[in-house]
Design a protein around this motif. Structure first.
Motif, PDB file in Angstrom:
ATOM      1  N   UNK A   1       0.844  -1.196   0.000  1.00  0.00           N
ATOM      2  CA  UNK A   1       0.000   0.000   0.000  1.00  0.00           C
ATOM      3  C   UNK A   1       0.883   1.252   0.000  1.00  0.00           C
ATOM      4  N   UNK A   2       0.550   2.198  -0.853  1.00  0.00           N
ATOM      5  CA  UNK A   2       1.341   3.412  -0.962  1.00  0.00           C
ATOM      6  C   UNK A   2       1.157   4.299   0.266  1.00  0.00           C
ATOM      7  N   UNK A   3       2.282   4.856   0.758  1.00  0.00           N
ATOM      8  CA  UNK A   3       2.222   5.719   1.934  1.00  0.00           C
ATOM      9  C   UNK A   3       1.561   7.046   1.584  1.00  0.00           C
ATOM     10  N   UNK A   4       0.710   7.516   2.458  1.00  0.00           N
ATOM     11  CA  UNK A   4       0.028   8.795   2.282  1.00  0.00           C
ATOM     12  C   UNK A   4       0.510   9.764   3.347  1.00  0.00           C
ATOM     13  N   UNK A   5       0.933  10.946   2.913  1.00  0.00           N
ATOM     14  CA  UNK A   5       1.463  11.938   3.843  1.00  0.00           C
ATOM     15  C   UNK A   5       0.419  12.334   4.886  1.00  0.00           C
ATOM     16  N   UNK A   6       0.887  12.584   6.099  1.00  0.00           N
ATOM     17  CA  UNK A   6      -0.001  13.094   7.140  1.00  0.00           C
ATOM     18  C   UNK A   6      -0.475  14.495   6.767  1.00  0.00           C
ATOM     19  N   UNK A   7      -1.715  14.798   7.078  1.00  0.00           N
ATOM     20  CA  UNK A   7      -2.262  16.124   6.813  1.00  0.00           C
ATOM     21  C   UNK A   7      -2.097  17.006   8.048  1.00  0.00           C
ATOM     22  N   UNK A   8      -2.337  18.295   7.857  1.00  0.00           N
ATOM     23  CA  UNK A   8      -2.276  19.231   8.981  1.00  0.00           C
ATOM     24  C   UNK A   8      -3.281  18.833  10.067  1.00  0.00           C
ATOM     25  N   UNK A   9      -4.461  18.412   9.642  1.00  0.00           N
ATOM     26  CA  UNK A   9      -5.501  18.021  10.604  1.00  0.00           C
ATOM     27  C   UNK A   9      -5.056  16.814  11.423  1.00  0.00           C
ATOM     28  N   UNK A  10      -4.425  15.834  10.773  1.00  0.00           N
ATOM     29  CA  UNK A  10      -3.959  14.651  11.494  1.00  0.00           C
ATOM     30  C   UNK A  10      -2.875  15.028  12.500  1.00  0.00           C
ATOM     31  N   UNK A  11      -2.023  15.959  12.139  1.00  0.00           N
ATOM     32  CA  UNK A  11      -0.980  16.390  13.078  1.00  0.00           C
ATOM     33  C   UNK A  11      -1.602  17.092  14.286  1.00  0.00           C
ATOM     34  N   UNK A  12      -2.655  17.844  14.049  1.00  0.00           N
ATOM     35  CA  UNK A  12      -3.374  18.466  15.165  1.00  0.00           C
ATOM     36  C   UNK A  12      -3.935  17.386  16.087  1.00  0.00           C
ATOM     37  N   UNK A  13      -4.506  16.347  15.495  1.00  0.00           N
ATOM     38  CA  UNK A  13      -5.089  15.269  16.284  1.00  0.00           C
ATOM     39  C   UNK A  13      -4.017  14.515  17.071  1.00  0.00           C
ATOM     40  N   UNK A  14      -2.880  14.267  16.437  1.00  0.00           N
ATOM     41  CA  UNK A  14      -1.771  13.605  17.137  1.00  0.00           C
ATOM     42  C   UNK A  14      -1.346  14.430  18.346  1.00  0.00           C
ATOM     43  N   UNK A  15      -1.238  15.743  18.145  1.00  0.00           N
ATOM     44  CA  UNK A  15      -0.829  16.635  19.227  1.00  0.00           C
ATOM     45  C   UNK A  15      -1.810  16.570  20.394  1.00  0.00           C
ATOM     46  N   UNK A  16      -3.110  16.612  20.080  1.00  0.00           N
ATOM     47  CA  UNK A  16      -4.138  16.562  21.129  1.00  0.00           C
ATOM     48  C   UNK A  16      -4.080  15.247  21.896  1.00  0.00           C
ATOM     49  N   UNK A  17      -4.030  14.150  21.171  1.00  0.00           N
ATOM     50  CA  UNK A  17      -4.065  12.833  21.804  1.00  0.00           C
ATOM     51  C   UNK A  17      -2.795  12.563  22.601  1.00  0.00           C
ATOM     52  N   UNK A  18      -1.683  13.091  22.128  1.00  0.00           N
ATOM     53  CA  UNK A  18      -0.421  12.922  22.860  1.00  0.00           C
ATOM     54  C   UNK A  18      -0.453  13.689  24.177  1.00  0.00           C
ATOM     55  N   UNK A  19      -1.070  14.863  24.159  1.00  0.00           N
ATOM     56  CA  UNK A  19      -1.092  15.705  25.355  1.00  0.00           C
ATOM     57  C   UNK A  19      -1.908  15.092  26.488  1.00  0.00           C
ATOM     58  N   UNK A  20      -2.877  14.254  26.147  1.00  0.00           N
ATOM     59  CA  UNK A  20      -3.663  13.630  27.217  1.00  0.00           C
ATOM     60  C   UNK A  20      -3.078  12.278  27.624  1.00  0.00           C
ATOM     61  N   UNK A  21      -1.900  11.964  27.077  1.00  0.00           N
ATOM     62  CA  UNK A  21      -1.169  10.798  27.542  1.00  0.00           C
ATOM     63  C   UNK A  21      -1.450   9.488  26.840  1.00  0.00           C
ATOM     64  N   UNK A  22      -2.122   9.527  25.683  1.00  0.00           N
ATOM     65  CA  UNK A  22      -2.391   8.276  24.973  1.00  0.00           C
ATOM     66  C   UNK A  22      -1.108   7.724  24.360  1.00  0.00           C
ATOM     67  N   UNK A  23      -0.994   6.408  24.352  1.00  0.00           N
ATOM     68  CA  UNK A  23       0.176   5.751  23.781  1.00  0.00           C
ATOM     69  C   UNK A  23       0.133   5.830  22.256  1.00  0.00           C
ATOM     70  N   UNK A  24       1.302   5.688  21.659  1.00  0.00           N
ATOM     71  CA  UNK A  24       1.413   5.815  20.204  1.00  0.00           C
ATOM     72  C   UNK A  24       0.554   4.783  19.479  1.00  0.00           C
ATOM     73  N   UNK A  25       0.461   3.574  20.025  1.00  0.00           N
ATOM     74  CA  UNK A  25      -0.349   2.540  19.390  1.00  0.00           C
ATOM     75  C   UNK A  25      -1.826   2.921  19.383  1.00  0.00           C
ATOM     76  N   UNK A  26      -2.272   3.552  20.465  1.00  0.00           N
ATOM     77  CA  UNK A  26      -3.674   3.975  20.559  1.00  0.00           C
ATOM     78  C   UNK A  26      -3.944   5.114  19.583  1.00  0.00           C
ATOM     79  N   UNK A  27      -3.006   6.066  19.515  1.00  0.00           N
ATOM     80  CA  UNK A  27      -3.153   7.187  18.579  1.00  0.00           C
ATOM     81  C   UNK A  27      -3.233   6.662  17.147  1.00  0.00           C
ATOM     82  N   UNK A  28      -2.368   5.705  16.828  1.00  0.00           N
ATOM     83  CA  UNK A  28      -2.358   5.130  15.481  1.00  0.00           C
ATOM     84  C   UNK A  28      -3.697   4.479  15.157  1.00  0.00           C
TER      85      UNK A  28
END
Length: 239
Positions: A1-28
């Motif tokens: 499967x071809x890799x698709x670049x992360x969007x600005x919105x996804x980076x915002x979501x990663x930032x939010x979920x990381x700040x509340x302490x979610x693990x990388x596997x959960x964020x993914x």
């Protein structure tokens, strides 16, 4: 499967979920991305102090792609399908670009190529290039966008500079069943993140969630910024 670049919105979501302490596997899992994508993103696009901010991360990523040389841009059929859908919902190329990472110029080229081939995507543009707006299209102007919303470039400069506490960004993260969602609110200067689950991503449910999250700190709220998604149509009731 071809890799698709992360969007600005996804980076915002990663930032939010990381700040509340979610693990990388959960964020993914929430974002529907491979866990290695999240690991790589957090490692490559953090600032010199080791912090991850979505706006800076997106600038880092865009700059890196530009520095990798001019290569042919390949956009998947799925992405073009999403772009077509949003154009038919009366989103502007600039709005679509924000959420897909595809430049608005590429989207304009796509529209006019479609027109040359006999398509009618161009009728969804709020104002066609070089022509006056077609009055017959006026009945479509409010479809798929918030009525009476303020443009992001009208907010005070101090908001963009993160020069005070009290300026919030709100967004939604869609669940795997495409019905439930997380309402996320982030204070721009401190990075304070507030999250609440809603059963349906309707304007009414999102409004209730935002009010609930901000009730205890409403005296500190100066501005709230969202995108033009219809789930934020009750913005006046929130204000």
């Amino acid at each position: 499967m071809k890799y698709k670049q992360l969007t600005r919105k996804e980076r915002y979501q990663i930032s939010c979920l990381k700040r509340i302490g979610l693990k990388k596997k959960v964020i993914a899992k929430i974002l529907g991305r491979h866990v290695s994508t999240i690991y790589r993103e957090l490692k490559r696009n953090k600032d010199p102090r080791g912090y991850y901010y979505h706006s800076k991360a997106h600038k880092f990523a865009v700059s890196r792609r530009k520095n990798n040389g001019r290569r042919a841009i390949r956009i998947s059929e799925t992405t073009w399908g999403y772009i077509t859908y949003k154009l038919e919902e009366q989103w502007s190329p600039e709005q679509i670009s924000y959420f897909t990472g595809v430049s608005h110029e590429h989207i304009y080229q796509y529209i006019y190529k479609d027109k040359q081939q006999g398509g009618n995507l161009y009728v969804n543009l709020r104002q066609k290039r070089g022509h006056r707006r077609n009055k017959r299209l006026s009945r479509y102007q409010n479809r798929g966008r918030i009525v009476d919303g303020l443009r992001i470039d009208t907010r005070p400069n101090i908001v963009e500079k993160r020069g005070r506490i009290g300026d919030f960004e709100v967004d939604t993260i869609i669940g795997g069943n495409r019905k439930q969602a997380l309402v996320t609110i982030v204070e721009r200067k401190t990075g304070l993140a507030l999250i609440k689950k809603v059963e349906r991503k309707t304007a009414e449910e999102v409004k209730k969630a935002i009010i609930s999250l901000l009730t205890n700190i409403k005296h500190r709220v100066k501005t709230i910024t969202s995108d033009n998604g219809l789930e934020f149509a009750e913005h006046k009731a929130i204000a």
